[in-house]
Write a protein that holds these residues in place. Structure first.
Motif, PDB file in Angstrom:
ATOM      1  N   LEU A 163      30.259  23.018   5.882  1.00 12.13           N
ATOM      2  CA  LEU A 163      29.676  23.852   4.829  1.00 12.13           C
ATOM      3  C   LEU A 163      29.918  25.345   5.025  1.00 12.13           C
ATOM      4  O   LEU A 163      29.686  26.131   4.107  1.00 12.13           O
ATOM      5  CB  LEU A 163      28.171  23.565   4.715  1.00 12.13           C
ATOM      6  CG  LEU A 163      27.818  22.111   4.362  1.00 12.13           C
ATOM      7  CD1 LEU A 163      26.323  21.952   4.170  1.00 12.13           C
ATOM      8  CD2 LEU A 163      28.582  21.654   3.127  1.00 12.13           C
ATOM      9  N   ASP A 164      30.394  25.747   6.213  1.00  2.32           N
ATOM     10  CA  ASP A 164      30.729  27.155   6.455  1.00  2.32           C
ATOM     11  C   ASP A 164      31.946  27.195   7.368  1.00  2.32           C
ATOM     12  O   ASP A 164      31.831  27.029   8.584  1.00  2.32           O
ATOM     13  CB  ASP A 164      29.541  27.887   7.096  1.00  2.32           C
ATOM     14  CG  ASP A 164      29.821  29.369   7.314  1.00  2.32           C
ATOM     15  OD1 ASP A 164      30.945  29.825   6.986  1.00  2.32           O
ATOM     16  OD2 ASP A 164      28.930  30.077   7.821  1.00  2.32           O
ATOM     17  N   VAL A 165      33.120  27.411   6.780  1.00  3.60           N
ATOM     18  CA  VAL A 165      34.356  27.354   7.577  1.00  3.60           C
ATOM     19  C   VAL A 165      34.529  28.595   8.440  1.00  3.60           C
ATOM     20  O   VAL A 165      35.426  28.634   9.286  1.00  3.60           O
ATOM     21  CB  VAL A 165      35.594  27.160   6.672  1.00  3.60           C
ATOM     22  CG1 VAL A 165      35.497  25.849   5.908  1.00  3.60           C
ATOM     23  CG2 VAL A 165      35.788  28.334   5.716  1.00  3.60           C
ATOM     24  N   THR A 166      33.684  29.608   8.254  1.00  6.92           N
ATOM     25  CA  THR A 166      33.752  30.800   9.107  1.00  6.92           C
ATOM     26  C   THR A 166      32.952  30.616  10.391  1.00  6.92           C
ATOM     27  O   THR A 166      33.025  31.453  11.294  1.00  6.92           O
ATOM     28  CB  THR A 166      33.232  32.037   8.358  1.00  6.92           C
ATOM     29  OG1 THR A 166      31.834  31.887   8.081  1.00  6.92           O
ATOM     30  CG2 THR A 166      33.988  32.243   7.053  1.00  6.92           C
ATOM     31  N   ASP A 167      32.190  29.537  10.478  1.00  7.79           N
ATOM     32  CA  ASP A 167      31.383  29.243  11.659  1.00  7.79           C
ATOM     33  C   ASP A 167      32.207  28.378  12.613  1.00  7.79           C
ATOM     34  O   ASP A 167      32.544  27.234  12.308  1.00  7.79           O
ATOM     35  CB  ASP A 167      30.103  28.514  11.239  1.00  7.79           C
ATOM     36  CG  ASP A 167      29.140  28.311  12.397  1.00  7.79           C
ATOM     37  OD1 ASP A 167      29.569  27.790  13.447  1.00  7.79           O
ATOM     38  OD2 ASP A 167      27.949  28.656  12.251  1.00  7.79           O
ATOM     39  N   GLY A 168      32.535  28.925  13.782  1.00  7.10           N
ATOM     40  CA  GLY A 168      33.393  28.233  14.740  1.00  7.10           C
ATOM     41  C   GLY A 168      32.820  26.927  15.238  1.00  7.10           C
ATOM     42  O   GLY A 168      33.553  25.951  15.447  1.00  7.10           O
ATOM     43  N   VAL A 169      31.507  26.874  15.421  1.00  3.96           N
ATOM     44  CA  VAL A 169      30.874  25.650  15.930  1.00  3.96           C
ATOM     45  C   VAL A 169      30.969  24.530  14.887  1.00  3.96           C
ATOM     46  O   VAL A 169      31.277  23.381  15.210  1.00  3.96           O
ATOM     47  CB  VAL A 169      29.398  25.920  16.293  1.00  3.96           C
ATOM     48  CG1 VAL A 169      28.712  24.631  16.739  1.00  3.96           C
ATOM     49  CG2 VAL A 169      29.297  26.972  17.392  1.00  3.96           C
ATOM     50  N   ILE A 170      30.698  24.881  13.632  1.00  5.45           N
ATOM     51  CA  ILE A 170      30.791  23.893  12.550  1.00  5.45           C
ATOM     52  C   ILE A 170      32.215  23.360  12.438  1.00  5.45           C
ATOM     53  O   ILE A 170      32.433  22.145  12.347  1.00  5.45           O
ATOM     54  CB  ILE A 170      30.334  24.506  11.207  1.00  5.45           C
ATOM     55  CG1 ILE A 170      28.816  24.708  11.214  1.00  5.45           C
ATOM     56  CG2 ILE A 170      30.757  23.629  10.030  1.00  5.45           C
ATOM     57  CD1 ILE A 170      28.277  25.392   9.973  1.00  5.45           C
ATOM     58  N   ILE A 199      28.631  18.608   7.440  1.00  8.44           N
ATOM     59  CA  ILE A 199      28.345  19.328   8.688  1.00  8.44           C
ATOM     60  C   ILE A 199      27.883  20.736   8.351  1.00  8.44           C
ATOM     61  O   ILE A 199      28.646  21.548   7.810  1.00  8.44           O
ATOM     62  CB  ILE A 199      29.594  19.382   9.592  1.00  8.44           C
ATOM     63  CG1 ILE A 199      30.126  17.967   9.842  1.00  8.44           C
ATOM     64  CG2 ILE A 199      29.287  20.079  10.910  1.00  8.44           C
ATOM     65  CD1 ILE A 199      31.454  17.921  10.552  1.00  8.44           C
ATOM     66  N   GLY A 200      26.611  21.019   8.646  1.00  5.92           N
ATOM     67  CA  GLY A 200      26.042  22.334   8.390  1.00  5.92           C
ATOM     68  C   GLY A 200      25.270  22.842   9.596  1.00  5.92           C
ATOM     69  O   GLY A 200      25.069  22.125  10.580  1.00  5.92           O
ATOM     70  N   LYS A 201      24.824  24.088   9.519  1.00  2.00           N
ATOM     71  CA  LYS A 201      24.128  24.697  10.658  1.00  2.00           C
ATOM     72  C   LYS A 201      22.843  23.954  10.998  1.00  2.00           C
ATOM     73  O   LYS A 201      22.523  23.727  12.166  1.00  2.00           O
ATOM     74  CB  LYS A 201      23.803  26.155  10.331  1.00  2.00           C
ATOM     75  CG  LYS A 201      25.023  27.065  10.301  1.00  2.00           C
ATOM     76  CD  LYS A 201      24.625  28.499   9.980  1.00  2.00           C
ATOM     77  CE  LYS A 201      25.863  29.394   9.929  1.00  2.00           C
ATOM     78  NZ  LYS A 201      25.522  30.796   9.566  1.00  2.00           N
ATOM     79  N   GLU A 202      22.089  23.588   9.961  1.00  2.21           N
ATOM     80  CA  GLU A 202      20.786  22.954  10.202  1.00  2.21           C
ATOM     81  C   GLU A 202      20.942  21.630  10.941  1.00  2.21           C
ATOM     82  O   GLU A 202      20.213  21.352  11.903  1.00  2.21           O
ATOM     83  CB  GLU A 202      20.075  22.729   8.867  1.00  2.21           C
ATOM     84  CG  GLU A 202      18.665  22.181   9.031  1.00  2.21           C
ATOM     85  CD  GLU A 202      17.937  22.044   7.705  1.00  2.21           C
ATOM     86  OE1 GLU A 202      16.915  21.336   7.685  1.00  2.21           O
ATOM     87  OE2 GLU A 202      18.389  22.621   6.705  1.00  2.21           O
ATOM     88  N   SER A 203      21.899  20.810  10.507  1.00  7.25           N
ATOM     89  CA  SER A 203      22.075  19.509  11.159  1.00  7.25           C
ATOM     90  C   SER A 203      22.615  19.668  12.573  1.00  7.25           C
ATOM     91  O   SER A 203      22.199  18.960  13.495  1.00  7.25           O
ATOM     92  CB  SER A 203      23.007  18.624  10.329  1.00  7.25           C
ATOM     93  OG  SER A 203      24.264  19.246  10.154  1.00  7.25           O
ATOM     94  N   LEU A 204      23.516  20.645  12.782  1.00  5.02           N
ATOM     95  CA  LEU A 204      24.083  20.829  14.115  1.00  5.02           C
ATOM     96  C   LEU A 204      23.054  21.349  15.107  1.00  5.02           C
ATOM     97  O   LEU A 204      23.149  21.072  16.305  1.00  5.02           O
ATOM     98  CB  LEU A 204      25.280  21.770  14.051  1.00  5.02           C
ATOM     99  CG  LEU A 204      26.609  21.167  13.587  1.00  5.02           C
ATOM    100  CD1 LEU A 204      27.720  22.181  13.708  1.00  5.02           C
ATOM    101  CD2 LEU A 204      26.947  19.915  14.388  1.00  5.02           C
ATOM    102  N   THR A 205      22.083  22.095  14.610  1.00  7.78           N
ATOM    103  CA  THR A 205      21.005  22.574  15.485  1.00  7.78           C
ATOM    104  C   THR A 205      20.306  21.393  16.153  1.00  7.78           C
ATOM    105  O   THR A 205      19.874  21.461  17.302  1.00  7.78           O
ATOM    106  CB  THR A 205      19.983  23.405  14.681  1.00  7.78           C
ATOM    107  OG1 THR A 205      20.670  24.515  14.097  1.00  7.78           O
ATOM    108  CG2 THR A 205      18.860  23.911  15.571  1.00  7.78           C
ATOM    109  N   LYS A 206      20.216  20.293  15.399  1.00  9.99           N
ATOM    110  CA  LYS A 206      19.588  19.080  15.924  1.00  9.99           C
ATOM    111  C   LYS A 206      20.624  18.111  16.496  1.00  9.99           C
ATOM    112  O   LYS A 206      20.302  16.959  16.803  1.00  9.99           O
ATOM    113  CB  LYS A 206      18.818  18.380  14.808  1.00  9.99           C
ATOM    114  CG  LYS A 206      17.756  19.271  14.165  1.00  9.99           C
ATOM    115  CD  LYS A 206      17.142  18.577  12.949  1.00  9.99           C
ATOM    116  CE  LYS A 206      16.169  19.500  12.236  1.00  9.99           C
ATOM    117  NZ  LYS A 206      15.625  18.879  10.995  1.00  9.99           N
TER     118      LYS A 206
END
Length: 416
Positions: free
Chosen positions: A326-333, A378-385
Motif C-alpha cells: 500500500l506504500d511503495v515508498t516504504d522500504g519495509v513494506i 501489505i500495509g504499515k498497520e498489518s506489518l506492525t503486528k
C-alpha cells in the motif's frame, strides 16, 4: 510480473460503445481494445485469460481422446463450392482473389478442410475411430458485430472432428465430447445449459447448443425453474417442461458451444471413404464439436462479476495472486512484498505485484476491477503486528495471518 512492466490500462468510466456488462468490464479492466468494429487486440491480461481457457480446453480434449493439429485459415473457395456451403454462408464468408487469380476465403469454420485431410489419409476401418481438434482464429463478416467478443468478425474457436466407421462409434464420441464440454465449462466457472438445437448450415441430424445465461445475452432459451432443463425459445415461454410439467421461463443467453452429429453429410459429398472389414467402400461417419474460446471470456465475466468488477474463477484468472503493497515508498513494506512475490514464484504460482506509486484507494479499486482470484495486502498497520492481509475476490472475504500462514493458504487453495 510487476504491474509497472506490463500494460494494464484500466478505466474509471464506462466506455460509451460498450453495450453489455462483460464488454464494459473487459474494456475497463484493460483486457482488450477495439481496432475496429468486431476486431479486438488482446492486451496482456486478456491474453493470459485466453491462454488459461485454452489450457483447460486442451486438457479436457486430450482426456477425451482427441489429438491437436492446426489447419489453414486460408482456404480455396473451390472446396466450399464442392460442398455447396459457399452459398449457405453467403456474405458472412470473407472472400477474395489472390495475385494468381485463385478464389480464396478466410475460414469461418473447417469441416471441408478436415474432411479433405481425412479423405487423403484415412483409407481403412483400422484407422478409425479418430478425433482431431484445433484452436484457431476464424473469420466472419458479421453484419452487426456486438457485445465485444460475443459477436466478432475475428474470433478464436476450438473445433474438433470425430471420424468413425458407423453410427454407434459416432454416438460414443458424441457422448464423450458432451461430457468433456460439461467439464470445460464447469472448470471455467460457468453455469451452463445444454439445449437440443437446429443444426443449421452445419447439417447433420442431432446437435446440442451449450448456453450460458446472461442479462445481455443475444440469444434466448426457455428454462424449467424446477429441473433446469432448457429448450429452444421458439417452443414458447408458456410451454410446459416435458420432464416435470412446470411452466418454462424465458432467459437471455450466450451460446458458447455447439456439437453436431454430421453423419456422412461432408464425407459423401467430398468422397472421403474407407474400406470396412468386408472390403466394402463406405463414407466415414463424422461429428463436429465447437467452442467459442474467445467468447468464453465474455460469458465468464457475465456470470462472474459484482458492482466492483470481475471475479475470475481460479483456474482462468490472469494471475492467481495479486500483491498489494500500500506504500511503495516504504522500504519495509516493499521488502515484505518482494519476499512474498519471490516465494510464490518459486512455487510456480503466477503473481502480479502492484508496484505503482498510487494511493491505497486506487489500488483497491483496480484490484477488484481486475478480479484476480487472491489478494495479499501489505500495509504499515498489518506489518506492525507482523501480519499480512489475505483476501479472496469471490465474496470479498478478508483475514489476517502470518506470512507463512498466508503462503500456506494460497498453496492449499490452488493445490501447489
Amino acid at each position: 510480473m510487476l504491474w509497472s512492466k506490463t500494460l494494464i490500462p484500466t478505466l474509471r468510466e464506462v466506455p460509451q460503445e460498450a453495450e453489455s456488462v462483460s464488454h464494459q468490464l473487459m474494456l475497463r479492466a484493460g483486457l482488450v481494445r477495439m481496432l475496429f468494429a468486431g476486431v479486438y487486440s488482446y492486451l496482456p491480461l486478456g491474453w493470459r485469460v485466453l491462454r488459461n481457457i485454452e489450457e483447460v480446453v486442451r486438457q479436457e480434449m486430450e482426456a477425451a481422446g482427441a489429438s491437436e493439429l492446426l489447419l489453414p485459415a486460408l482456404q480455396p473457395l473451390e472446396l466450399w463450392q464442392r460442398s455447396g456451403r459457399d452459398k449457405d454462408m453467403g456474405d458472412v464468408m470473407v472472400r477474395f482473389t489472390d495475385r494468381r487469380g485463385r478464389n480464396l476465403c478466410l475460414g469461418p469454420t473447417h469441416e471441408e478442410v478436415i474432411t479433405e485431410l481425412a479423405k487423403n489419409h484415412i483409407s481403412s476401418y483400422r484407422q478409425l475411430p479418430l478425433v482431431l481438434y484445433q484452436i484457431q482464429t476464424k473469420f466472419r463478416d458479421e453484419i452487426r458485430p456486438r457485445f465485444g467478443l460475443v459477436r466478432a468478425c475475428e474470433f478464436i474457436m476450438k473445433d474438433a472432428y470425430s471420424f468413425d466407421k458407423d453410427e454407434a462409434g459416432l454416438d460414443k464420441n458424441y457422448q464423450a465430447m458432451y461430457e468433456a464440454y460439461q467439464r470445460i465449462f464447469r472448470r471455467c466457472g460457468l453455469d451452463c445449459l445444454a439445449v437440443e438445437a437446429d443444426s443449421g448450415v452445419m447439417g447433420g441430424k442431432v446437435s446440442h447448443e451449450f448456453m450460458v445465461t446472461a442479462r445481455d445475452g443475444e440469444d434466448a432459451v426457455s428454462v424449467c425453474p424446477q429441473c433446469r432443463r432448457a429448450y429452444p425459445f421458439n417452443e414458447g415461454v408458456d410451454s410446459a417442461c416435458r420432464d416435470c410439467g412446470f411452466n418454462l421461463s424465458k432467459v437471455n443467453a450466450i451460446e458458447i458451444g455447439h456439437i453436431f452429429k454430421l453423419g456422412t453429410k461432408y464425407t459423401k459429398t467430398l468422397k472421403a471413404d474407407f474400406l470396412d472389414e468386408a472390403g466394402r467402400l463406405n463414407p466415414i461417419v463424422m461429428g463436429c464439436y465447437g467452442i467459442g474460446v474467445s467468447r468464453l471470456i465474455s460469458a465468464v465475466i457475465e456470470q462472474n462479476n459484482d458492482k466492483d468488477g470481475i471475479i475470475w474463477p481460479l483456474e482462468i484468472s490472469p494471475y492467481r495472486v495479486l500483491i498489494l503493497p500500500l506504500d511503495v515508498t516504504d522500504g519495509v513494506i516493499m521488502q515484505k512484498a518482494r519476499e512474498v512475490y519471490e516465494e510464490l514464484g518459486r512455487l510456480g504460482v503466477s503473481v502480479l505485484l502492484d508496484d505503482r506509486d498510487e494511493r491505497a484507494g486506487v489500488k483497491f479499486k483496480d484490484a477488484d476491477l481486475l478480479g484476480v482470484s487472491l489478494q495479499v495486502i501489505i500495509g504499515k498497520e498489518s506489518l506492525t503486528k507482523e501480519m499480512l492481509e489475505f483476501k479472496e475476490r469471490r465474496g470479498n472475504k478478508k483475514s489476517s495471518d502470518t506470512k507463512a500462514a498466508v503462503i500456506k493458504r494460497i498453496k492449499d487453495t490452488i493445490n501447489v
